[in-house]
Structure formats: C-alpha cells, structure tokens
Design a protein around this motif. Structure first.
Motif, PDB file in Angstrom:
ATOM      1  N   HIS A 123      40.620 -47.514  13.763  1.00 19.38           N
ATOM      2  CA  HIS A 123      39.801 -47.741  12.572  1.00 19.38           C
ATOM      3  C   HIS A 123      39.209 -46.414  12.100  1.00 19.38           C
ATOM      4  CE1 HIS A 123      39.899 -52.150  13.046  1.00 19.38           C
ATOM      5  NE2 HIS A 123      39.848 -51.901  14.333  1.00 19.38           N
TER       6      HIS A 123
ATOM      7  N   ALA B  81      33.540 -56.356  14.155  1.00 18.17           N
ATOM      8  CA  ALA B  81      34.331 -55.908  13.004  1.00 18.17           C
ATOM      9  C   ALA B  81      33.598 -54.933  12.097  1.00 18.17           C
ATOM     10  CB  ALA B  81      34.840 -57.112  12.217  1.00 18.17           C
ATOM     11  N   PRO B  82      32.342 -55.177  11.694  1.00 19.70           N
ATOM     12  CA  PRO B  82      31.672 -54.199  10.810  1.00 19.70           C
ATOM     13  C   PRO B  82      31.568 -52.815  11.442  1.00 19.70           C
ATOM     14  CG  PRO B  82      30.487 -56.281  10.805  1.00 19.70           C
ATOM     15  CD  PRO B  82      31.504 -56.372  11.909  1.00 19.70           C
TER      16      PRO B  82
ATOM     17  N   ALA C 278      26.772 -52.335  15.042  1.00 18.06           N
ATOM     18  CA  ALA C 278      26.920 -52.281  13.581  1.00 18.06           C
ATOM     19  C   ALA C 278      25.741 -51.557  12.943  1.00 18.06           C
ATOM     20  CB  ALA C 278      27.048 -53.689  13.023  1.00 18.06           C
TER      21      ALA C 278
ATOM     22  N   LEU D 290      39.812 -61.413  20.974  1.00 16.01           N
ATOM     23  CA  LEU D 290      39.665 -61.777  19.560  1.00 16.01           C
ATOM     24  C   LEU D 290      38.200 -61.909  19.168  1.00 16.01           C
ATOM     25  CD1 LEU D 290      40.930 -62.566  16.854  1.00 16.01           C
ATOM     26  CD2 LEU D 290      40.954 -64.937  17.662  1.00 16.01           C
ATOM     27  N   ASP D 291      37.427 -62.688  19.935  1.00  9.85           N
ATOM     28  CA  ASP D 291      36.018 -62.859  19.599  1.00  9.85           C
ATOM     29  C   ASP D 291      35.265 -61.536  19.688  1.00  9.85           C
ATOM     30  OD1 ASP D 291      36.164 -65.484  18.966  1.00  9.85           O
ATOM     31  OD2 ASP D 291      35.213 -66.246  20.787  1.00  9.85           O
TER      32      ASP D 291
ATOM     33  N   LEU E 189      33.544 -51.624  13.941  1.00 10.94           N
ATOM     34  CA  LEU E 189      34.891 -51.083  14.090  1.00 10.94           C
ATOM     35  C   LEU E 189      35.404 -50.531  12.770  1.00 10.94           C
ATOM     36  CD1 LEU E 189      36.439 -53.849  16.385  1.00 10.94           C
ATOM     37  CD2 LEU E 189      35.920 -51.497  17.054  1.00 10.94           C
ATOM     38  N   ASP E 190      35.162 -51.237  11.671  1.00  8.48           N
ATOM     39  CA  ASP E 190      35.600 -50.759  10.361  1.00  8.48           C
ATOM     40  C   ASP E 190      34.898 -49.461   9.976  1.00  8.48           C
ATOM     41  OD1 ASP E 190      37.283 -52.915  10.135  1.00  8.48           O
ATOM     42  OD2 ASP E 190      35.927 -54.094   8.878  1.00  8.48           O
TER      43      ASP E 190
ATOM     44  N   THR F   5      36.420 -58.392  19.194  1.00  6.77           N
ATOM     45  CA  THR F   5      36.714 -57.504  18.065  1.00  6.77           C
ATOM     46  C   THR F   5      36.235 -58.088  16.741  1.00  6.77           C
ATOM     47  OG1 THR F   5      38.958 -58.415  17.943  1.00  6.77           O
ATOM     48  CG2 THR F   5      38.659 -56.388  19.204  1.00  6.77           C
ATOM     49  N   GLU F   6      36.300 -59.407  16.586  1.00  5.78           N
ATOM     50  CA  GLU F   6      35.796 -60.000  15.349  1.00  5.78           C
ATOM     51  C   GLU F   6      34.280 -59.837  15.252  1.00  5.78           C
ATOM     52  OE1 GLU F   6      37.357 -61.323  12.636  1.00  5.78           O
ATOM     53  OE2 GLU F   6      39.131 -60.452  13.586  1.00  5.78           O
TER      54      GLU F   6
END
Length: 542
Positions: free
Chosen positions: A369, A225-226, A190, A218-219, A228-229, A221-222
C-alpha cells in the motif's frame, strides 16, 4: 511454532538428526501453526502417531497441552521475552504464563526434562513454583533474540526494502488478548496514519501471531484498511516482524514482550498500555513500561501524537532501554551455543565441530500500500515552502489535494489540484507505448478542469510541470546532504510545494517564476530550481 524454527541452527550440518514436527491438539492456533510448518517444507507427524512413537529429543515452545503423552526427553524452550503476563481463564489466576504450575507441573511432576531459560532470574522464579523443575533448568539465552542481534548490520537494507528513506520508522506492537493494543485502542493505527506527516514518519504494525489467528487475515486487514491505505506496513508473523523491529526508530507498545526485543536493540520505547490484570508488577516488561514515555490517552488534541513521539525520540539516550532487556536476556550472542551444549548432552552425541550461528533475517517485503493521494498542507514564506502530506481522507484542512494519476481513484483525480505521474521502467514486452511530457500534461489539464498543475516525475531529481496557463517548467531537486548520508525526498512532495508557490503568483510569465526555492519536507531542506522547459525536455518520454 516460529520459536522452534529459530532453534534449527542448533542442529545445522548434522546428518544424524531428523527433524519432525507435530501439533499438540486443543490449540486455537493449529491452522496457522500448520501453515508455518508447510511454508518451510518440514515433515510432520500426526499427533496420534507421535504419541505411539519414541523420540530421542522433543522440543516444545510451550508447556501447554498433553506433552506428557510424548515419549522421550523433553526440552521446554524460552517463549517470549521472559514471564511478564498472566492470562485470565487459563490455569492458575496468579501465575505467570509459562510458569503456571497447572502446565509446568501437571499431576505434580515436571513436564520437561530440561527447562531452557533465558535469564538466571527466571530460574529463581521457577524455583518458587517447583524446586525440582528448577534443578532441571539451564540458562541458555533467547534464540530469537540471537537472530535480531545477528541482523543489526542489515538495518539499512531492511529500511530500503520498506521504502523508509530518511523518515522515522515508528512501529506499533500489539500482543493478544483483551488488554492488547488492538483490543483497547483499535483506532490508533489509523489515527497515527492520519495525523503523522507522511514525509517525516513511516508506520508499521507488529501483531502477535495468536491475535492474527483469532481475528483471521481478512478481518485484520479490513479493520486496518484506512491505515493500510495510508501506507501502514503490516509485518508478517515470522521473520518479517523481527526485520521491521531491527529497522525501527521507535516502538509504541502495550505489555507484550516484543518491546523487550526492541529494548535489546536499544530502540526508543513508548508505552501505550492502559493498565489491567495481565502485566505482572516488577517483571522486566513492567519495569520497561514504568520507565518509558507514555503516549497520550484517546481523545488527545491535534498535534499531541507527533509531539509525544518527537519528544521521546529526542530524549532517548544510547543504552537507556537496553538495561531493561538485560534483565530478561542473558547469554546474548551465545544462546545457540548454550542450547547446543544442553541438547547434545541429552542426546549423548558430540555436537558438530562448526559453531552454530543465528540466521540473518531476510529483508521485509515492500509495502503493498503506497498512498496515491494526499491532503497537502503548505506554509509559504517568500521562496521558502514547507509541505506536510496526510492521507486524502484526513480531517485537517489542506491547501490542495495531490493525486498520482493512474494509481489514485478517479474520485481523487477529479478533485485534485495537482495531478502527477511517475516514469516507470520499460516493460519486457516488444509492444510499448510512451507519452511525451508536453503531450501528457496538456491532455491532463484538458480532461480535468479542476486541476491547476500537471506534472511528470522523471527521476528523483527531475520533474516537469505544466501550469494551468499552459507554461512548462522544469523542476530540479537537490538532495539534503547530512554528515554521513545523502537523503532524497519523494519528488511528489516537491511538486506540491511548486504547485502552491506557483498558485501564489497567478498570471506571472514563465521567466518571472523561474528561480530557486527551498522546500521543507519531513524536517529537512531540499534546494529546488525552476527553469523554463527546453524543447528537448518537453519531448522526454515516459
């Protein structure tokens, strides 16, 4: 499991061979291994049944587990790029993973009929553990490396699939365990995504399959997340990671062996390993890290990350990293042939006449993304405009927020000084609605009072903008011409330059704002011409 799939070409075209897979019980990674088998539609045998049957040949990519319960000649394949790490809590504390006597010599007997190794130095290391096992070894090279080397000419195709363009592709690699990059520096992806200019660098991340299994999709990618976005590409665990590595310009790595594959491709390697108990001194990976530039420790000042990466890229010399890979990989270009010779000798069969060839890696999937909002920094000097775009949530002060309407969140649209749309190809539906450039831009300025410029990207070289005064301008973008290629930039970055330049000239008539600009984006110059929009251009639809 992926290692076993990479050796399948050894048996290609041989109808005498039946390929079956079984899972050794006790692994934390059984679920993902089974999923890998199912994805290629392979046949499986339950472990209990496999232990009751007899096989002509058994291939294993790890010595761990009760391999001795399987009946037949066993071949232990290369796993990873050499033997560079010890794993705490497993087997012998001072032994390299893959050469641990607890696994290689259970009950004092070699677990394998043949130890297929990647380099002669590994035979010497095996001999130090067990002379009898070393006498049953052969140097065959690394079949996984063969796929990377066979795919080098597809680099441009992989970069096109990733949407890299003229940017530098920086790949982070994380092994598994407590000393991995993600375990020690989980915020690094990030942080890089927030601090590296989007139009100069593209980021990707390769995560060891074991780490993916332990964390869960899930964990993982979460947690990312910042990043990936902001456009980070998370490479898949089979084939895709290797295609991303072929496409890379530089690799930021911990002590995982993926970096040695990057070195074999002669990529720039940047060390981000903070030391510990796992890396074996004097191993090929240790030597590579010792001779690679280092990434700054956490808490580095703004700009130091980009400076470190840029310095490493500039300092890289052809062949500089390949020498370290040569200490881990022998028989480059011949690994499948060598392995075929050995396994068909065990089978007592003549191999097929056709030479085995490594299968070219498929192109990676496009990133899911694509950033839709940017905090934009601008430097104006006459008609020269330099633009740097960062994620919308970045801390650095920005000249304006630019957002893609219909893709960015409404919160970002409400805050944007520049709102734009991209023309999309027609859909297959017979029912279709289109907008005119003039109508859409006027409507956007009415609906978003904070917006000062609305624009439509019609093609990589043509845009139309409407200023807050209501004037329409056509923007024509020329690519950057280099010696052997023509580089196009994202037209949205040019729109940010135009927005800033027009904002520095409030109230000027359209005729006064027409002319030529030079946009500096991602370290390149892109000539841009502004002209009053013609009636025909104003009625263009999208």
């Amino acid at each position: 499991m992926h290692r076993l799939l990479d050796v399948l070409p050894v048996f290609a075209g041989d109808a005498r061979i039946r390929r079956l897979f079984t899972l050794v019980p006790g692994s934390d990674f059984d679920v993902d291994a089974l999923a890998a088998i199912e994805r290629v539609h392979a046949r499986t045998v339950p472990w209990d049944e496999a232990c009751r049957r007899s096989f002509d040949l058994i291939l294993a990519a790890s010595p761990k587990g009760d391999l001795g319960l399987l009946h037949g000649d066993r071949v232990l394949l290369p796993h990873g790029a050499g033997f560079n790490k010890t794993i705490r809590g497993e087997g012998s504390a001072d032994s390299a993973s893959g050469l641990d006597p607890a696994y290689v010599l259970p009950a004092g007997r070699p677990v394998s009929t043949l130890y297929a190794l990647a380099h002669p130095s590994q035979v010497a290391r095996l001999a130090a553990v067990s002379p009898p096992a070393a006498r049953q070894s052969a140097v065959v090279g690394d079949p996984t490396l063969e796929r990377l080397l066979a795919s080098r000419s597809h680099r441009d195709r992989y970069r096109a699939a990733l949407g890299t363009g003229g940017r530098e592709l920086i790949v982070l690699t994380s092994t598994w365990g407590p000393e991995s990059l993600l375990a020690r520096r989980p915020a690094l992806p990030a942080e890089l995504a927030a601090r590296l200019p989007h139009d100069r660098y593209q980021l990707a991340l390769i995560v060891h399959p074991n780490e993916r299994s332990l964390m869960g999709a899930l964990d993982l990618t979460e947690g990312l997340a910042p990043a990936l976005d902001a456009g980070l590409v998370l490479a898949g665990p089979y084939e895709e990671w290797a295609a991303v590595l072929v496409a890379a310009d530089a690799v930021i790595t911990d002590h995982g062996s993926t970096a040695l594959y990057a070195a074999a491709l002669d990529r720039t390697v940047i060390a981000a390993y903070d030391g510990g108990d796992e890396l074996i001194p004097g191993s090929p990976m240790a030597e590579l890290l010792d001779h690679s530039p280092r990434l700054a420790e956490p808490g580095h000042p703004e700009g130091s990350l980009e400076a470190a990466i840029e310095t490493a890229l500039d300092a890289h010399r052809p062949g500089a990293t390949r020498a370290f890979a040569d200490a881990a990989f022998a028989e480059q270009g011949r690994a499948l042939e060598r392995l075929r010779e050995e396994v068909y000798g065990l089978l007592g069969l003549d191999p097929p006449a056709a030479r085995p060839s490594a299968r070219v890696l498929p192109p990676p999937a496009p990133s899911a993304h694509v950033p839709a909002a940017f905090a934009v920094r601008v430097h104006l000097s006459g008609t020269d405009v330099r633009v740097e775009r960062f994620p919308a949530h970045s801390d650095p002060p920005a000249h304006h927020l630019a957002a893609e309407h219909g893709t960015a969140s409404e919160r970002h649209a409400q805050s944007a000084g520049l709102l734009y749309r991209r023309a999309e190809p027609p859909t297959a539906s017979p029912h279709r609605e289109v907008r005119t450039v003039a109508g859409w831009t006027a409507g956007i300025l009415d609906r978003y009072p904070g917006c000062r410029t609305a624009a439509v990207v019609l093609s990589p070289s043509l845009c139309v903008v409407r200023t807050f005064s209501g004037a329409l301008l056509t923007v024509r973008i020329c690519p950057c011409r280099e010696t052997d290629r023509i580089v196009h930039t994202d037209p949205a970055a040019v729109l940010s330059a135009v927005h800033a330049w027009l904002g520095a000239r409030p109230g000027q008539p359209v005729a006064a704002t027409a002319g030529a600009l030079t946009c500096r984006i991602g370290g390149r110059l892109f000539p841009v011409r502004l002209s009053p929009t013609t009636p025909d251009e104003a009625e263009l639809t999208f």
